[in-house]
Design a protein around this motif. Structure first.
Motif, PDB file in Angstrom:
ATOM      1  N   ARG A 244      -7.552-110.708  82.336  1.00  0.00           N
ATOM      2  CA  ARG A 244      -7.667-109.541  83.216  1.00  0.00           C
ATOM      3  C   ARG A 244      -7.248-108.291  82.439  1.00  0.00           C
ATOM      4  N   ASN A 245      -7.646-107.140  82.981  1.00  0.00           N
ATOM      5  CA  ASN A 245      -7.322-105.842  82.352  1.00  0.00           C
ATOM      6  C   ASN A 245      -7.685-105.798  80.862  1.00  0.00           C
ATOM      7  N   LYS A 246      -8.817-106.427  80.521  1.00  0.00           N
ATOM      8  CA  LYS A 246      -9.216-106.488  79.112  1.00  0.00           C
ATOM      9  C   LYS A 246      -9.483-105.103  78.525  1.00  0.00           C
ATOM     10  N   SER A 247     -10.017-104.219  79.372  1.00  0.00           N
ATOM     11  CA  SER A 247     -10.365-102.891  78.831  1.00  0.00           C
ATOM     12  C   SER A 247      -9.124-102.121  78.392  1.00  0.00           C
ATOM     13  N   ASN A 248      -7.960-102.413  79.015  1.00  0.00           N
ATOM     14  CA  ASN A 248      -6.723-101.744  78.596  1.00  0.00           C
ATOM     15  C   ASN A 248      -6.390-102.046  77.140  1.00  0.00           C
ATOM     16  N   ALA A 249      -6.610-103.299  76.748  1.00  0.00           N
ATOM     17  CA  ALA A 249      -6.336-103.688  75.355  1.00  0.00           C
ATOM     18  C   ALA A 249      -7.270-102.953  74.405  1.00  0.00           C
ATOM     19  N   LEU A 250      -8.544-102.852  74.792  1.00  0.00           N
ATOM     20  CA  LEU A 250      -9.519-102.143  73.950  1.00  0.00           C
ATOM     21  C   LEU A 250      -9.113-100.673  73.790  1.00  0.00           C
ATOM     22  N   VAL A 251      -8.769-100.027  74.901  1.00  0.00           N
ATOM     23  CA  VAL A 251      -8.399 -98.605  74.851  1.00  0.00           C
ATOM     24  C   VAL A 251      -7.121 -98.424  74.024  1.00  0.00           C
ATOM     25  N   PHE A 252      -6.151 -99.329  74.222  1.00  0.00           N
ATOM     26  CA  PHE A 252      -4.891 -99.241  73.465  1.00  0.00           C
ATOM     27  C   PHE A 252      -5.158 -99.330  71.960  1.00  0.00           C
ATOM     28  N   VAL A 253      -5.896-100.340  71.558  1.00  0.00           N
ATOM     29  CA  VAL A 253      -6.191-100.548  70.129  1.00  0.00           C
ATOM     30  C   VAL A 253      -6.995 -99.373  69.585  1.00  0.00           C
ATOM     31  N   ASP A 254      -7.966 -98.934  70.351  1.00  0.00           N
ATOM     32  CA  ASP A 254      -8.830 -97.828  69.921  1.00  0.00           C
ATOM     33  C   ASP A 254      -8.016 -96.550  69.690  1.00  0.00           C
ATOM     34  N   HIS A 255      -7.124 -96.224  70.630  1.00  0.00           N
ATOM     35  CA  HIS A 255      -6.313 -95.010  70.489  1.00  0.00           C
ATOM     36  C   HIS A 255      -5.397 -95.092  69.267  1.00  0.00           C
ATOM     37  N   TRP A 256      -4.863 -96.276  69.017  1.00  0.00           N
ATOM     38  CA  TRP A 256      -3.962 -96.432  67.859  1.00  0.00           C
ATOM     39  C   TRP A 256      -4.752 -96.314  66.551  1.00  0.00           C
ATOM     40  N   MET A 257      -5.903 -96.972  66.517  1.00  0.00           N
ATOM     41  CA  MET A 257      -6.735 -96.925  65.303  1.00  0.00           C
ATOM     42  C   MET A 257      -7.150 -95.500  64.948  1.00  0.00           C
ATOM     43  N   HIS A 258      -7.392 -94.689  65.979  1.00  0.00           N
ATOM     44  CA  HIS A 258      -7.923 -93.342  65.732  1.00  0.00           C
ATOM     45  C   HIS A 258      -6.843 -92.269  65.641  1.00  0.00           C
ATOM     46  N   HIS A 259      -5.585 -92.684  65.742  1.00  0.00           N
ATOM     47  CA  HIS A 259      -4.509 -91.692  65.628  1.00  0.00           C
ATOM     48  C   HIS A 259      -4.437 -91.202  64.184  1.00  0.00           C
ATOM     49  N   LYS A 260      -4.311 -89.872  64.007  1.00  0.00           N
ATOM     50  CA  LYS A 260      -4.479 -89.321  62.658  1.00  0.00           C
ATOM     51  C   LYS A 260      -3.410 -89.760  61.665  1.00  0.00           C
ATOM     52  N   THR A 261      -2.239 -90.169  62.132  1.00  0.00           N
ATOM     53  CA  THR A 261      -1.210 -90.645  61.184  1.00  0.00           C
ATOM     54  C   THR A 261      -0.793 -92.096  61.441  1.00  0.00           C
ATOM     55  N   ASP A 262      -0.723 -92.495  62.691  1.00  0.00           N
ATOM     56  CA  ASP A 262      -0.189 -93.827  63.028  1.00  0.00           C
ATOM     57  C   ASP A 262      -1.115 -94.976  62.628  1.00  0.00           C
ATOM     58  N   TYR A 263      -2.383 -94.659  62.289  1.00  0.00           N
ATOM     59  CA  TYR A 263      -3.350 -95.736  62.025  1.00  0.00           C
ATOM     60  C   TYR A 263      -2.956 -96.579  60.803  1.00  0.00           C
ATOM     61  N   HIS A 264      -2.168 -95.998  59.880  1.00  0.00           N
ATOM     62  CA  HIS A 264      -1.787 -96.750  58.674  1.00  0.00           C
ATOM     63  C   HIS A 264      -1.069 -98.044  59.029  1.00  0.00           C
ATOM     64  N   ILE A 265      -0.145 -97.951  60.004  1.00  0.00           N
ATOM     65  CA  ILE A 265       0.625 -99.146  60.389  1.00  0.00           C
ATOM     66  C   ILE A 265      -0.284-100.146  61.100  1.00  0.00           C
ATOM     67  N   TYR A 266      -1.187 -99.616  61.949  1.00  0.00           N
ATOM     68  CA  TYR A 266      -2.159-100.508  62.608  1.00  0.00           C
ATOM     69  C   TYR A 266      -2.923-101.296  61.538  1.00  0.00           C
ATOM     70  N   ASP A 267      -3.384-100.594  60.514  1.00  0.00           N
ATOM     71  CA  ASP A 267      -4.186-101.233  59.467  1.00  0.00           C
ATOM     72  C   ASP A 267      -3.415-102.364  58.773  1.00  0.00           C
ATOM     73  N   GLN A 268      -2.123-102.125  58.520  1.00  0.00           N
ATOM     74  CA  GLN A 268      -1.304-103.173  57.878  1.00  0.00           C
ATOM     75  C   GLN A 268      -1.228-104.416  58.764  1.00  0.00           C
ATOM     76  N   TYR A 269      -0.963-104.186  60.054  1.00  0.00           N
ATOM     77  CA  TYR A 269      -0.845-105.311  60.991  1.00  0.00           C
ATOM     78  C   TYR A 269      -2.172-106.055  61.139  1.00  0.00           C
ATOM     79  N   ALA A 270      -3.260-105.287  61.171  1.00  0.00           N
ATOM     80  CA  ALA A 270      -4.583-105.899  61.382  1.00  0.00           C
ATOM     81  C   ALA A 270      -4.897-106.885  60.259  1.00  0.00           C
TER      82      ALA A 270
END
Length: 850
Positions: A244-270
């Protein structure tokens, strides 16, 4: 006591609620902490009354009958029970006040007394003035137990606004190790781990029995992935997909990936996550069509790159599909990381496309037809080769690029250059040895008389930029840049360069002259005067035009605006010499950087044009070259070199020699110089056929010029006319427009697709536009994923300028009567180019997209 009085005053100053005639506040002080101070309390327009065991009935009569208009503070230290309570109805319609710490906090924060037990649970949190101050700083219209917990977590994560998406991101960004995570520790200490995990479960459907931040990250990313790849294909990792609430996960991940500075940490975790779930095993079983839109993990880009590379190696000729795939990935998150490889891949595919077009071979034709075919088409292969290596040099350790390099060299050196230069040499041998002309093609040595002199005669002021070794294909790219990024009008035509295609010949040919000569020391004379060096060239120019001068680009660049104006004041003709390409390619130690120098040259020549336009008010500019060049990256074979076969020569270079001897020699073109120079010494120029070099001492044979190959003797002439804003024929530079084409603006599903149209094709002054597209609510809070749209299509066909984007809405309550907006924002300027109102009526929220 001061705090208590202030709290009471504030309570009495609150506006009357509906139906209230006055304020009655019951102050219960069970522990009798304030009994001795009650007589000291004085509040304006408020009567203070003590409720005791013996005056319940009297108090009731006082408030309901005797004085029904005054504001009252009723103080009591009784333990009032529900039974036999004369005052119960009055207490229920009045306000209650407690002076213990929790009550004062609740009062200060304007939290309803009914939530007292919730606040009491978090007494430890509210024990710090700093945390209390931060909590109070959040503007919240109405409190519930949930909002109190959210605000506390937001305080612990140092947020500016209470938002669980941000809380979760701050926690995850610290570390995925639960035992080391300082934010999770703080939440555990002051709010409670259960509160955090309950919120995660509620919003993102994460319900693992063994909870951890690492499996939560995997859950979020895999759930987001399930929107791009069919869930059936993800059966091995289905336990990580929310129900349930699958779209929330997509929006959360999408916003983090596209953040101009925070995406570096996302990339490491991914990267950690994709190894953990063995993503490569899953993806390698899938056709590329099924994951081409997937963006959550970097492996998808690797898989697409490997797929295209292997397809090229296997000679699968689906080139249009490969180009579309590469273009599709440009708007994806990891494109920047693999940009050099994608660009190298793109130009490799373009070379294969070219090869396919000429699968029957490059045709043998007459010299003039081959020359025109090079100008119209063949030169692109040289551009693709250059662009490939420019990308290759940015990431030359990549195994994929090394694989591509083998293919590129095979196509370019072994096929294209070999075939083209052999046919062209044969055409020169047959048609141009005795007279160096081509019908209908202007000669470089007529540049001054045909192009410069008529302008000067008309009274025009003229700037001539001569860029050493500016090959035709590089000039084509410069023209595109000038046409799309300046208000001027720009076109290009080819000139037949002189031979040998060396600097001293080409530079002399571009000067005003009646005749050119070569003396026996190899010097080139213009009207009998040496043409080498800036001073000699200035003297030659001034004989033709008194008000003329010449300058090196670097000197011009180093001047300020006033210095430039002073230097060129009153000058009718200015020659500007530029040499970034030749200066780099002609040295053995730097020839490997030839293609980087070409990119730099384009930028520098553009800058020169801007200086002439903006600082010197110049409107007429020619950009040309003395010669082009031949360059190959791979080391030369022995078969690429030739001996000079005992010819008596008074000058020998890699691609030409001067001799008084006449006659044919094997492997060489003997060019009669009578049509180029005043040939009193009866000089013959011998040029190796094709791209062969003479064997001479010294390193540096990969970058050469001096011969008669098309790459060396097709000389560009760019004519640039500056057209100022408002002048006749002026056209402003404008980005192409992009419009939403859907007619309905009602969203009935949390997953939905929208269509967009690039209104004009990209050409000349119509330049590409990149936009970000996403949904917001009335307070501009982003409620969907963000999609990137690169509008740079050059096609006339409308269907090729149409884009389809997929969106997911956050799983939150939506008001069907409220306005929501689709925002289309220019990515470069941040300006909103389109804001389209939408209504959202999801009914029963569904995760299915029809």
């Amino acid at each position: 006591m001061d705090e208590v009085i202030q709290a009471l005053q504030e309570a009495f100053l609150q506006p009357l609620n509906e139906g209230e005639q006055r304020k009655i506040i019951f102050w219960f002080d069970k522990d009798q902490e304030f009994a001795e101070y009650i007589h000291e309390i004085s509040i304006e327009n408020v009567k203070v009354h003590m409720l005791t065991e013996g005056n319940n009935f009297y108090t009731k009569v006082l408030l309901e009958e005797e004085d029904s208009t005054s504001n009252y503070l009723i103080y009591s230290n009784l333990d009032i029970s529900m039974e036999d309570n004369w005052m119960l109805d009055t207490i229920l319609y009045s306000k209650t006040f407690y002076a213990d710490k929790i009550s004062l906090i609740m009062n200060e924060l304007n939290i309803d007394p009914s939530l007292r037990s919730s606040v009491k649970n978090y007494e430890k949190f509210f024990g710090s003035k700093e945390r209390l101050r931060k909590f109070k700083g959040f503007e919240v219209s109405g409190f519930t137990e949930g909002t109190i917990e959210l605000i506390m977590m937001s305080v612990m994560c140092n947020l500016k606004t209470p938002d669980f998406e941000d809380v979760l991101k701050v926690v995850l960004m610290d570390t995925l190790d639960d035992t080391q995570n300082k934010y999770l520790d703080s939440i555990a200490k002051y709010v409670g781990l259960e509160v955090f995990w309950n919120a995660v479960a509620e919003l993102y459907g994460y319900e693992q029995t063994q909870k951890s931040l690492k499996t939560l990250f995997i859950h979020l990313t895999v759930t987001a992935l399930s929107h791009a790849v069919n869930e059936v294909r993800l059966s091995l990792i289905k336990n990580y997909i929310a129900t349930r609430n699958k779209s929330n996960a997509l929006v959360f991940v999408d916003h983090w990936m596209h953040h101009k500075t925070d995406y570096h940490i996302y990339d490491q975790y991914a990267e950690i996550a994709e190894k953990e779930i063995k993503l490569s095993d899953i993806v390698n079983q899938l056709p590329v069509e099924e994951f081409k839109l997937a963006d959550t993990f970097p492996y998808f880009d690797k898989a697409i790159i490997i797929y295209i590379t292997n397809s090229l190696e296997g000679r699968l000729e689906d080139y249009e599909t490969y180009i579309k795939l590469i273009n599709l990935r440009r708007s994806k998150h990891y494109y920047e990381r693999y940009q050099s490889i994608y660009e190298a891949l793109y130009y490799t595919v373009k070379m294969f496309e070219f090869h396919k077009r000429y699968s029957m071979g490059i045709p043998k034709t007459q010299a003039v037809d081959m020359y025109r075919a090079y100008v119209e088409d063949y030169h692109q292969m040289d551009m693709y080769y250059r662009k490939f290596y420019f990308a290759y040099d940015n990431d030359s350790n990549s195994e994929i690029l090394k694989k591509l390099k083998v293919m590129v060299e095979n196509l370019y050196t072994n096929w294209y250059m070999s075939e083209l230069s052999a046919h062209w040499s044969a055409a020169v041998q047959d048609e141009m040895k005795t007279s160096w002309i081509l019908p209908g093609i202007q000669s470089q040595k007529d540049f001054y008389s045909s192009f410069v002199a008529p302008k000067i005669y008309n009274g025009d002021r003229l700037f001539v930029i001569i860029s050493d070794a500016l090959r035709y294909e590089i000039a084509v790219e410069l023209v595109d840049k000038l046409n799309s990024e300046t208000t001027g009008a720009c076109d290009i035509q080819p000139l037949l360069g002189v031979v040998p295609s060396v600097t001293k010949m080409g530079m002399a040919a571009l000067l005003p002259h009646k005749n050119l000569e070569i003396d026996l020391s190899g010097k080139v004379l213009v009207n009998g005067k040496s043409s080498s060096g800036m001073d000699n060239r200035v003297d030659i120019l001034r004989v033709a035009v008194a008000d003329s001068t010449a300058i090196h680009f670097q000197e011009l660049k180093n001047m300020n605006k006033a210095g430039r104006r002073e230097t060129f004041k009153g000058k009718k003709l200015v020659y500007i010499y530029h040499d970034s390409i030749d200066a780099t390619g002609d040295k053995a130690s730097t020839e490997v950087y030839t293609f980087s120098a070409a990119e730099r040259a384009i930028a520098e020549l553009y800058d020169i044009v801007k200086i002439i336009k903006d600082d010197l008010s110049g409107t007429n500019i020619f950009i040309t070259a003395d010669h082009g060049f031949v360059y190959q990256r791979e080391a030369l074979e022995e078969s690429d070199k030739i001996e000079k076969e005992g010819i008596q020569a008074f000058e020998v270079k890699r691609r030409h020699l001067f001799s008084h001897e006449k006659g044919e020699r094997s492997g060489l073109l003997d060019i009669n110089m009578d049509s180029i120079i005043k040939n009193e010494h009866q000089i013959t120029t011998y040029l190796p056929k094709a791209t062969i070099r003479f064997k001479i001492q010294g390193a540096g044979a990969n970058f050469v010029h001096g011969g008669a190959s098309l790459q060396e003797i097709v000389v560009p002439l760019i004519t640039f006319k500056n057209i100022r804003s408002g002048q006749k024929n002026s056209r402003e530079i404008e980005k192409v427009d992009v419009k939403l084409t859907n007619t309905t603006t009602k969203i009935t599903n949390s997953l939905f697709t929208l269509n967009f149209f690039q209104m004009e094709k990209v050409e000349d002054k119509r330049i590409p536009r990149t936009v970000k597209v996403y949904m917001v609510n009335e307070t501009d809070e982003v409620i969907s994923n963000e999609e990137m749209l690169i509008c740079d299509r050059t096609s006339d066909k409308p269907d090729e300028r149409t884009f389809r984007l997929r969106f997911a809405l956050k799983s939150i309550p939506y008001d069907k009567n409220a306005n929501y907006y689709l925002i289309t924002k220019d990515d470069e300027t941040g300006i909103i180019v389109e804001k389209t109102p939408f209504t959202i009526n999801l009914g029963i929220v569904s995760d299915f997209d029809f």
